[in-house]
Design a protein around this motif. Structure first.
Motif, PDB file in Angstrom:
ATOM      1  N   ARG A 113       0.821  -1.207   0.000  1.00  0.00           N
ATOM      2  CA  ARG A 113       0.000   0.000   0.000  1.00  0.00           C
ATOM      3  C   ARG A 113       0.864   1.270   0.000  1.00  0.00           C
ATOM      4  N   THR A 114       1.856   1.289  -0.873  1.00  0.00           N
ATOM      5  CA  THR A 114       2.656   2.506  -0.984  1.00  0.00           C
ATOM      6  C   THR A 114       1.765   3.637  -1.502  1.00  0.00           C
ATOM      7  N   PRO A 115       2.016   4.868  -1.087  1.00  0.00           N
ATOM      8  CA  PRO A 115       1.157   5.984  -1.513  1.00  0.00           C
ATOM      9  C   PRO A 115       1.041   6.106  -3.030  1.00  0.00           C
ATOM     10  N   GLU A 116       2.153   5.901  -3.745  1.00  0.00           N
ATOM     11  CA  GLU A 116       2.102   6.053  -5.194  1.00  0.00           C
ATOM     12  C   GLU A 116       1.254   4.966  -5.835  1.00  0.00           C
ATOM     13  N   SER A 117       1.380   3.722  -5.379  1.00  0.00           N
ATOM     14  CA  SER A 117       0.573   2.649  -5.972  1.00  0.00           C
ATOM     15  C   SER A 117      -0.903   2.857  -5.676  1.00  0.00           C
ATOM     16  N   MET A 118      -1.236   3.320  -4.488  1.00  0.00           N
ATOM     17  CA  MET A 118      -2.632   3.563  -4.157  1.00  0.00           C
ATOM     18  C   MET A 118      -3.204   4.706  -4.986  1.00  0.00           C
ATOM     19  N   ARG A 119      -2.368   5.700  -5.293  1.00  0.00           N
ATOM     20  CA  ARG A 119      -2.823   6.801  -6.137  1.00  0.00           C
ATOM     21  C   ARG A 119      -3.060   6.329  -7.565  1.00  0.00           C
ATOM     22  N   LEU A 120      -2.163   5.463  -8.054  1.00  0.00           N
ATOM     23  CA  LEU A 120      -2.273   5.017  -9.437  1.00  0.00           C
ATOM     24  C   LEU A 120      -3.459   4.089  -9.683  1.00  0.00           C
ATOM     25  N   ILE A 121      -3.940   3.412  -8.652  1.00  0.00           N
ATOM     26  CA  ILE A 121      -5.087   2.521  -8.861  1.00  0.00           C
ATOM     27  C   ILE A 121      -6.411   3.254  -8.671  1.00  0.00           C
ATOM     28  N   THR A 122      -6.357   4.538  -8.352  1.00  0.00           N
ATOM     29  CA  THR A 122      -7.584   5.305  -8.153  1.00  0.00           C
ATOM     30  C   THR A 122      -8.098   5.824  -9.487  1.00  0.00           C
ATOM     31  N   HIS A 123      -9.339   5.511  -9.802  1.00  0.00           N
ATOM     32  CA  HIS A 123      -9.955   5.943 -11.051  1.00  0.00           C
ATOM     33  C   HIS A 123     -10.862   7.147 -10.819  1.00  0.00           C
ATOM     34  N   HIS A 124     -10.997   7.948 -11.850  1.00  0.00           N
ATOM     35  CA  HIS A 124     -11.976   9.038 -11.815  1.00  0.00           C
ATOM     36  C   HIS A 124     -13.371   8.434 -11.879  1.00  0.00           C
ATOM     37  N   GLU A 125     -14.328   9.106 -11.300  1.00  0.00           N
ATOM     38  CA  GLU A 125     -15.695   8.578 -11.248  1.00  0.00           C
ATOM     39  C   GLU A 125     -16.289   8.346 -12.636  1.00  0.00           C
ATOM     40  N   SER A 126     -15.747   9.014 -13.652  1.00  0.00           N
ATOM     41  CA  SER A 126     -16.267   8.851 -15.014  1.00  0.00           C
ATOM     42  C   SER A 126     -15.723   7.609 -15.707  1.00  0.00           C
ATOM     43  N   GLU A 127     -14.730   6.967 -15.113  1.00  0.00           N
ATOM     44  CA  GLU A 127     -14.086   5.832 -15.774  1.00  0.00           C
ATOM     45  C   GLU A 127     -14.828   4.530 -15.492  1.00  0.00           C
ATOM     46  N   THR A 128     -15.349   3.937 -16.531  1.00  0.00           N
ATOM     47  CA  THR A 128     -15.974   2.628 -16.424  1.00  0.00           C
ATOM     48  C   THR A 128     -15.945   1.949 -17.782  1.00  0.00           C
ATOM     49  N   PRO A 129     -15.557   0.689 -17.843  1.00  0.00           N
ATOM     50  CA  PRO A 129     -15.056  -0.120 -16.739  1.00  0.00           C
ATOM     51  C   PRO A 129     -13.660   0.312 -16.285  1.00  0.00           C
ATOM     52  N   ARG A 130     -13.366   0.006 -15.034  1.00  0.00           N
ATOM     53  CA  ARG A 130     -12.064   0.352 -14.457  1.00  0.00           C
ATOM     54  C   ARG A 130     -11.100  -0.812 -14.690  1.00  0.00           C
ATOM     55  N   SER A 131      -9.967  -0.502 -15.297  1.00  0.00           N
ATOM     56  CA  SER A 131      -9.020  -1.552 -15.679  1.00  0.00           C
ATOM     57  C   SER A 131      -7.641  -1.272 -15.094  1.00  0.00           C
TER      58      SER A 131
END
Length: 381
Positions: free
Chosen positions: A57-75
Motif C-alpha cells: 500500500r505505498t502511496p504512489e501505488s494507491m494513487r495510481l489505482i484510483t480511477h476518476h468517477e467517469s471511468e468505467t469499466p475500471r481496468s
C-alpha cells in the motif's frame, strides 16, 4: 474491410468496440485515459502497478489505482513475479472494489526487469508463469483477468504459444500478444503472423493483437490478416487521442478519419494538461508532465523549434495558454507528416537475463534469489 467488427466479451465485460489502450508507464494515467475516452470507446488500462508495492500500500501505488468517477469499466494492470504476492494484490483490488478488469503484464522488455527474470523473461519458466496466472484467476473471482505478453525472449526462445495455452487453461478471460520478442524491443516490424498462430492455438477465449497499429486501417488489416478478436493500441495514440474515435468508427462500420487543424490539436493538448493538473493535484507537476507530449501532439505541424522548446519548459497553464495563443489555429492537417510511428523504437539487442536463466524451463535455486528483487516500477510491453 468496411463491415462492422463484432463486439467481444472478456469475462463479464462486453466491449462493443474491441479496442484496448495498452498500459504505458508515465502515459496511461487517469488524465490520458479520460482524454482518450472523450474521443472513442474501448477498454482503457492503467499504468502498470507493481504487485509488491500495492500489497504494501505505498502511496504512489494507491494513487495510481484510483480511477476518476467517469471511468468505467475500471481496468488495472499488475506486474509481479511471485504467485502469492500477485494473488494478494488481486485480492486487494477485488475486496476493495477497485477494478472491473485486471491484466497481468508479461511483456516488459526493459533490461532492468528482464535481468531479474521479470516481464517478457518470465514465461520461459513455465510453472512459475502457470502459478502466477492460476493464483491470480482464483483471487479475481468474477472479475475478468487477462494476460498480456510478447512472443518470447528472442527468436530462439519463443514462449507465446505455450503461455497462451497455459493462460487459457488457467481460466484467463483473454490473452493479448505484442508481436515482438523482448530482444526486438519496439524495433522493426511486428510479426502479425504470430498473432494468427496464437489465435489458432487459443480458441476458447478472445485473442487480442498488439504492435504497429498507427491508424484505424492498420487495426482493420490486423484483424483481417490474423483473425484476432480485437486490438491493443500503444504508441500509435501518443499525441493522437482522437485515434480512438477513428477506431470506433471503423469498427462500427462508419469509417471516419480525424484530420485536426492545428487549433484542434492545441485544444486537445491544453485539455490533456488540464487533466494532468487535476490528476497530480499540482499545476507545476501537471505542466511538467505535459512537456513530454509536445513532440507527439505537434508531429508534422509547422510549429517552430523555439516554440516547441518553450512548450517543453512550460510551468503553468497561463504560460501554456499564452504560448498556444501564438499558433495559427487555422493551419490544416498536414497528412502523412502527422501520422505513422511515434515513440522510441529502440534497436534489437541481446536481452539482459539472470545468469543461467535459459538453461532450464524450471526454477533453480539461484533463480528464486534473483526474483526477489525483480519487482520494479518499470512498465512496457
Amino acid at each position: 474491410m468496411t463491415r462492422p467488427v463484432s463486439p467481444i466479451s472478456i469475462g463479464g465485460l462486453s466491449l462493443d468496440v474491441p479496442v484496448v489502450l495498452a498500459p504505458m508507464a508515465g502515459i496511461t494515467n487517469t488524465a490520458f485515459r479520460r482524454l482518450c475516452r472523450e474521443y472513442g470507446a474501448g477498454l482503457y488500462v492503467s499504468e502498470m502497478i507493481t504487485s509488491r508495492a500495492l500489497v504494501e500500500r505505498t502511496p504512489e501505488s494507491m494513487r495510481l489505482i484510483t480511477h476518476h468517477e467517469s471511468e468505467t469499466p475500471r481496468s488495472i494492470q499488475l506486474y509481479g513475479v511471485d504467485p502469492k504476492t500477485v494473488a494478494d494484490a488481486v485480492t486487494l483490488l477485488v475486496a476493495e472494489d477497485r477494478a472491473d478488469h485486471i491484466d497481468l503484464n508479461f511483456g516488459c522488455p526493459v533490461p532492468k526487469v528482464t535481468r531479474k527474470g521479470g516481464g517478457a523473461a518470465l514465461p520461459w519458466k513455465t510453472e512459475l508463469f502457470r502459478g502466477i496466472v492460476e493464483g491470480a484467476v482464483r483471487a479475481a473471482g468474477d472479475i475478468p483477468l487477462t494476460v498480456k505478453m510478447r512472443k518470447g525472449i528472442d527468436a530462439d526462445h519463443l514462449t507465446y504459444l505455450e503461455a497462451g495455452r497455459i493462460a487459457e487453461g488457467a481460466g484467463a478471460a483473454a490473452v493479448a500478444l505484442h508481436a515482438r520478442t523482448a530482444s526486438e524491443f519496439y524495433s522493426g516490424q511486428a510479426d502479425w503472423s504470430a498473432i494468427r498462430a496464437l489465435k489458432e492455438t487459443v480458441t476458447s477465449i478472445p485473442v487480442l493483437g498488439n504492435g504497429d497499429i498507427w491508424s484505424a486501417d492498420d487495426a482493420l488489416r490486423m484483424l483481417a490478416e490474423t483473425g484476432a478478436d480485437g486490438v491493443v493500441v500503444g504508441r500509435g495514440c501518443l499525441g493522437r487521442p482522437w485515434l480512438f474515435g477513428d477506431l470506433a468508427g471503423a469498427f462500427t462500420g462508419e469509417p471516419r478519419k480525424a484530420e485536426p487543424t492545428l487549433g484542434e490539436v492545441a485544444d486537445a493538448f491544453r485539455r490533456h494538461a488540464e487533466l494532468l493538473v487535476e490528476f497530480f493535484d499540482s499545476e507545476i507537476r501537471g505542466c511538467r508532465d505535459i512537456r513530454k507530449h509536445v513532440a507527439w501532439y505537434f508531429k508534422g505541424y509547422p510549429v517552430g523549434g523555439e516554440l516547441r522548446a518553450r512548450l517543453a519548459t512550460v510551468e503553468s497553464l497561463a504560460e501554456l495558454d499564452e504560448l498556444l495563443g501564438t499558433l495559427d489555429r487555422s493551419t490544416p492537417y498536414p497528412g502523412e507528416g502527422a501520422e505513422g510511428p511515434r515513440g522510441r523504437a529502440g534497436t534489437p539487442k541481446t536481452p539482459a537475463l539472470p545468469e543461467g536463466w535459459l538453461a532450464s524451463r524450471e526454477l533453480a535455486g539461484g533463480d528464486r534469489t534473483t526474483l526477489v528483487d525483480a519487482e520494479l516500477d518499470t512498465s512496457g510491453g
